[in-house]
Structures are given as C-alpha cells and as structure tokens.
Scaffold this active site. Structure first.
Site, PDB file in Angstrom:
ATOM      1  N   GLY A 167      -9.774  -8.253   0.181  1.00 41.77           N
ATOM      2  CA  GLY A 167      -8.392  -8.513   0.568  1.00 41.77           C
ATOM      3  C   GLY A 167      -8.275  -9.084   1.956  1.00 41.77           C
ATOM      4  O   GLY A 167      -9.045  -8.751   2.852  1.00 41.77           O
ATOM      5  N   ASN A 190      -0.088  -1.924  -8.156  1.00 41.36           N
ATOM      6  CA  ASN A 190      -1.340  -1.160  -8.033  1.00 41.36           C
ATOM      7  C   ASN A 190      -1.310  -0.228  -6.827  1.00 41.36           C
ATOM      8  O   ASN A 190      -2.180  -0.238  -5.971  1.00 41.36           O
ATOM      9  CB  ASN A 190      -2.562  -2.092  -7.985  1.00 41.36           C
ATOM     10  CG  ASN A 190      -2.546  -3.036  -6.799  1.00 41.36           C
ATOM     11  OD1 ASN A 190      -1.502  -3.303  -6.218  1.00 41.36           O
ATOM     12  ND2 ASN A 190      -3.717  -3.550  -6.440  1.00 41.36           N
ATOM     13  N   ARG A 195       0.811  -1.232   0.000  1.00 42.31           N
ATOM     14  CA  ARG A 195       0.000   0.000   0.000  1.00 42.31           C
ATOM     15  C   ARG A 195       0.838   1.272   0.000  1.00 42.31           C
ATOM     16  O   ARG A 195       0.344   2.333   0.382  1.00 42.31           O
ATOM     17  CB  ARG A 195      -0.935   0.032   1.216  1.00 42.31           C
ATOM     18  CG  ARG A 195      -1.769  -1.216   1.439  1.00 42.31           C
ATOM     19  CD  ARG A 195      -2.678  -1.499   0.278  1.00 42.31           C
ATOM     20  NE  ARG A 195      -3.627  -2.579   0.582  1.00 42.31           N
ATOM     21  CZ  ARG A 195      -4.286  -3.257  -0.332  1.00 42.31           C
ATOM     22  NH1 ARG A 195      -4.100  -3.003  -1.618  1.00 42.31           N
ATOM     23  NH2 ARG A 195      -5.141  -4.209   0.007  1.00 42.31           N
ATOM     24  N   ASP A 254      -2.275  -6.185 -11.601  1.00 39.56           N
ATOM     25  CA  ASP A 254      -2.992  -6.937 -10.573  1.00 39.56           C
ATOM     26  C   ASP A 254      -4.124  -6.125  -9.957  1.00 39.56           C
ATOM     27  O   ASP A 254      -3.965  -4.964  -9.624  1.00 39.56           O
ATOM     28  CB  ASP A 254      -2.034  -7.378  -9.472  1.00 39.56           C
ATOM     29  CG  ASP A 254      -2.743  -8.195  -8.413  1.00 39.56           C
ATOM     30  OD1 ASP A 254      -3.562  -9.051  -8.774  1.00 39.56           O
ATOM     31  OD2 ASP A 254      -2.495  -7.956  -7.226  1.00 39.56           O
ATOM     32  N   ASN A 282     -10.782 -11.250  -3.658  1.00 39.96           N
ATOM     33  CA  ASN A 282     -10.918 -11.534  -5.091  1.00 39.96           C
ATOM     34  C   ASN A 282      -9.735 -12.363  -5.571  1.00 39.96           C
ATOM     35  O   ASN A 282      -8.595 -11.952  -5.371  1.00 39.96           O
ATOM     36  CB  ASN A 282     -10.971 -10.230  -5.897  1.00 39.96           C
ATOM     37  CG  ASN A 282     -12.182  -9.386  -5.576  1.00 39.96           C
ATOM     38  OD1 ASN A 282     -13.214  -9.895  -5.157  1.00 39.96           O
ATOM     39  ND2 ASN A 282     -12.062  -8.085  -5.755  1.00 39.96           N
ATOM     40  N   ASP A 290      -0.756 -12.967  -1.497  1.00 33.00           N
ATOM     41  CA  ASP A 290      -1.655 -11.871  -1.895  1.00 33.00           C
ATOM     42  C   ASP A 290      -1.983 -11.029  -0.660  1.00 33.00           C
ATOM     43  O   ASP A 290      -3.138 -10.646  -0.427  1.00 33.00           O
ATOM     44  CB  ASP A 290      -2.926 -12.407  -2.554  1.00 33.00           C
ATOM     45  CG  ASP A 290      -3.741 -11.319  -3.264  1.00 33.00           C
ATOM     46  OD1 ASP A 290      -3.274 -10.171  -3.304  1.00 33.00           O
ATOM     47  OD2 ASP A 290      -4.846 -11.619  -3.751  1.00 33.00           O
ATOM     48  N   HIS A 330      -6.064  -4.074   5.006  1.00 28.89           N
ATOM     49  CA  HIS A 330      -7.053  -3.004   5.024  1.00 28.89           C
ATOM     50  C   HIS A 330      -7.295  -2.615   6.477  1.00 28.89           C
ATOM     51  O   HIS A 330      -7.224  -3.459   7.383  1.00 28.89           O
ATOM     52  CB  HIS A 330      -8.373  -3.445   4.398  1.00 28.89           C
ATOM     53  CG  HIS A 330      -8.307  -3.664   2.924  1.00 28.89           C
ATOM     54  ND1 HIS A 330      -8.164  -2.645   2.022  1.00 28.89           N
ATOM     55  CD2 HIS A 330      -8.355  -4.807   2.184  1.00 28.89           C
ATOM     56  CE1 HIS A 330      -8.130  -3.131   0.787  1.00 28.89           C
ATOM     57  NE2 HIS A 330      -8.245  -4.442   0.859  1.00 28.89           N
TER      58      HIS A 330
END
Length: 445
Positions: free
Chosen positions: A339, A96, A66, A154, A293, A320, A324
């Site tokens: 996530g 991303n 992040r 991604d 996802n 992955d 959050h």
C-alpha cells in the site's frame, strides 16, 4: 436566510461543461446558484480568486481509512483531512475494515462515525461476501437501499465465477456494481514485486502480470456473456489495457480505474527513488514504500496506461489511498504490507506529469471529476463533479506551476508511507471547498 458565499475572479475549468474562463460563482446553502462573469451582490462573504484555476472538487473512488480496526494507521478524521488537502471533496471507502462492512449494523455504526468525524463527503462500499471470504453473498438488496455506493471485497478478487455472476446481477439490478480487485489468487504465488528483471536482481518473489490479465479477461467475459456492468480496479498492465479497449469497442459495460502511482512510477522505483535507474547498475537495496498490489510495472506498461487514460479506455483515476505506519513498512520487502499513501500526493503526481506533457488538465479533470461524478449521479442522485448551476458547491483551486518538496512533514495523514518522500513535485492545492465551506487552505505563494 440563505448561507451565501461568492467566489470572485477565478479561472473556472471544467471541460464537461466547456468551461475555461474567468468568472464568479454564487453559492447558496451549499449549492451553485449562479455562474457569471461578474455577479453584483451585497451582504455576502467574498473569496477573491485572483485568477487561480478552479476545478470541481475531486472524487476518489478508492480509499482505505483503516477505520474501524487499524486506526493507528489512519482514521476517518485524519483520512478525510488528508483527502481534503489533496483536493478531494468526495471519497469512497473500501469495505476491508475490521470488522468488514458486510451488514447493516456495521454500516450504521460507520455512518455515525462518518457524520461525526469526516471533513468531506465520505461514502461507503459494502463487502460482496460475508467476511470477505468469497463464499456467501451479502444482502445486496438491503445494503443498496441503505445507500452504499457499490460492493467490493477489495484486497481479494471474487475467485468463484458463479458468485461473481450472481453478485453482479443483484448489484446491477440495484444500479450498482462490483469494484473488482483483479488478481487471480491461484496465480499470485505470494509475489511481492513485478515479475521480471527487478524481482530477479533483488531476489524478491515475483508477482506475475498474468494474475491481473487472467482476472480481467474473466471479468470482461462475465460482463459480456451476461450483459452486466463491472468496475475493474487499479489496472496496471498493457495487456489488461488492450482487453479493456477491445471490450469497450464491442459494447461491453466495463469501467476501468488506474492509480496515480501506476501512472507516475515504474518498477525501478522499487530500488528507491530512482525511476530512471539504468538496468545494468548492481543494486541490492529496496524501498518498501513501493510495495503495492498490483505491483509497479515496467515503463512500457506505465506509458500504455497513460495512453489508455488519454484515449478514454481507462475512465477513472483513484488513489487507492493505503496508509501504513512507519513500523509496518520498516520491514523486509516480503513482510512489509502492501500500500501507498496517496491522498495528498495524487494531484501533485498528475500535475507533475502534466508539466512533463504526459497528461493534459482536461484528462485529469475528466477522470477525477466528471466521470466518477456521473456514476455517483446514476447510483445515488448526487450532483458532484461539475461546475454547474444546481450542483453541490465542491471545488478545488490549484497552482499547477508551484514547486514543492515532499518530506514526512508534508503529510497530515497519520501515515507517510510514500515513495515520493525526497522528491520535488509540481503543483499545489491552494484551497478545497466542500458544501460551500473551506475545508483546506494553503496561503503560501
């Protein structure tokens, strides 16, 4: 004078090197220089292993730190600390971020931040398309020379097949590939949970498995027809497994990844921490920490994924890791972001499965060490993922029989969005060594 460290009396376990024995390891200047049953040397720091299991440092091909853009959820320092606690010594960050990693200047800034803040080896992907919009391909040649591991939009599939083919050709010509998020956008229909009994019972929008199957089928055919190498991220469906298995039999160059949460959990976890919940129970609650996802699938899918890992159809386990904040997840299921925070719990999930006789330690080490390590050696010349003279001195020592209770205080990540909170798990990371230095240690017996 060389910076030396001696690891004494550890149980070395590395199936790729046919290692399973009590031995010593001499480390000099961050490299493995000697492996022997007993190394007689003076004036060197010694770490007593007491026959703890020592594995190569784990490699994570799929993390989201992040940073930049959403550092209230995670940042490079806290993300690398969480990964180190999970036994990882090498990680690959997805592109991303905000802004996306789609140009040299962004990547230069990112490298400066990594060099300053990361406790472990943190590598970077670049986006496939500018702004990850799926329209204009980035400068793959220049970004490859800069040193990115590979390319990925991604979070989004490369929807345009012509762009995918061109990007794969350019990436492959640079010994790199595209890490594909395999879900056809036209078929997702804003679904948030696996289409089926659970989505119907909870009244949530179903995310159809066909979205993944269709995307994987297309990508395999692209690789087949054009003699290209493609990497398929977070495979979750039994039909996807069969497509990959058949493609590999036909000699198609495809690498397949699975996450610990798709191996460990099924769709019933959406109700909360109740993986074996009988289907007849009337439930109207849900756990937003299970939103991911692609979504958690059926128990049949989960078992197929395990079988595929055991027989080599699936090559790599990657977390992955998607942190959050509590505020983000404290929402309706539809509005909560997708996530799962996985860096610290991945090895615990896998060791718990090993204790249930669902996995073997050799499968775990192959998919987290030697297989991803061989890809990094081919791409970057890195010598990681093995306990072997000449390789980087990256290790993790584990106790597979330790029982641990997961609560919010367990996490050193900035976030704790994990469906495993409230669960007893098997396994513990005792120590993580990166580049010959201890970066994490847990002395609790």
């Amino acid at each position: 004078m060389k910076n030396s460290l001696l690891l004494r009396d550890f149980r070395l376990f590395d199936p790729s090197e046919k290692l399973d024995k009590i031995s010593d390891i001499l480390i000099e200047d961050g490299k493995i220089t000697k492996i022997d049953e007993f190394i007689d040397i003076s004036n060197v720091e010694i770490i007593q292993g007491k026959k703890q299991i020592l594995l190569p440092g784990l490699i994570d091909f799929h993390v989201h730190y992040r940073d930049p853009g959403e550092t209230y959820k995670e940042e490079i320092f806290t993300g690398s600390r969480a990964s180190a606690k999970g036994g990882f010594t090498t990680v690959i960050m997805m592109a991303n971020t905000n802004p996306a990693m789609d140009n040299i200047n962004s990547l230069l800034n990112q490298k400066e931040s990594i060099d300053k803040n990361s406790l472990i080896r943190t590598l970077q992907t670049a986006a496939v398309t500018i702004g990850r919009r799926g329209e204009e391909i980035v400068d793959i040649d220049s970004l490859s020379k800069f040193g990115v591991v590979s390319f990925s939009d991604d979070g989004d599939v490369i929807q345009n097949e012509k762009i995918l083919v061109e990007a794969l050709r350019k990436a492959n010509s640079n010994k790199r590939t595209i890490l594909e998020h395999c879900e056809d956008e036209d078929l997702i229909r804003d679904g948030v949970v696996n289409s089926g009994q659970v989505s119907l019972r909870l009244g949530l929008r179903g995310r159809p498995r066909k979205a993944e199957i269709s995307s994987i089928s297309r990508d395999i055919e692209v690789a087949r027809k054009n003699n290209l190498w493609v990497y398929l991220q977070h495979v979750s469906c039994k039909e996807s497994v069969e497509l990959i298995r058949n493609a590999k039999k036909d000699g198609v160059d495809v690498t397949a990844e699975v996450t610990p949460h798709h191996l460990f959990m099924n769709e019933n976890w959406t109700y909360g921490n109740q993986e074996n919940l009988p289907s007849w129970i009337d439930i109207d609650s849900f756990e937003t920490n299970t939103r991911v996802n692609p979504p958690l699938r059926t128990e049949e899918d989960r078992l197929c994924l395990i079988e595929a890992l055991l027989d080599g159809t699936i090559d790599i386990i990657a977390t992955d890791h998607a942190p959050h904040s509590k505020g983000d997840k404290n929402n309706t299921f539809d509005e909560a972001p997708a996530g799962i925070n996985g860096a610290e719990t991945a090895i615990l999930s896998l060791l718990t499965m090993m204790n249930k006789n669902e996995l073997r330690l050799e499968n775990i080490v192959s998919s987290l060490c030697s297989k991803p390590g061989s890809i990094l050696e081919d791409i970057l010349g890195l010598k990681v993922g093995k306990i072997k003279v000449g390789f980087n001195a990256d290790f993790v020592s584990i106790n597979p029989n330790y029982e641990i209770f997961i609560d919010e205080d367990f996490f050193v990540s900035k976030s704790s969005n994990s469906p495993l909170i409230g669960k007893k798990m098997k396994g513990k990371v005792n120590m993580t060594i990166f580049d010959g230095k201890i970066v994490y240690e847990d002395n609790n017996e």
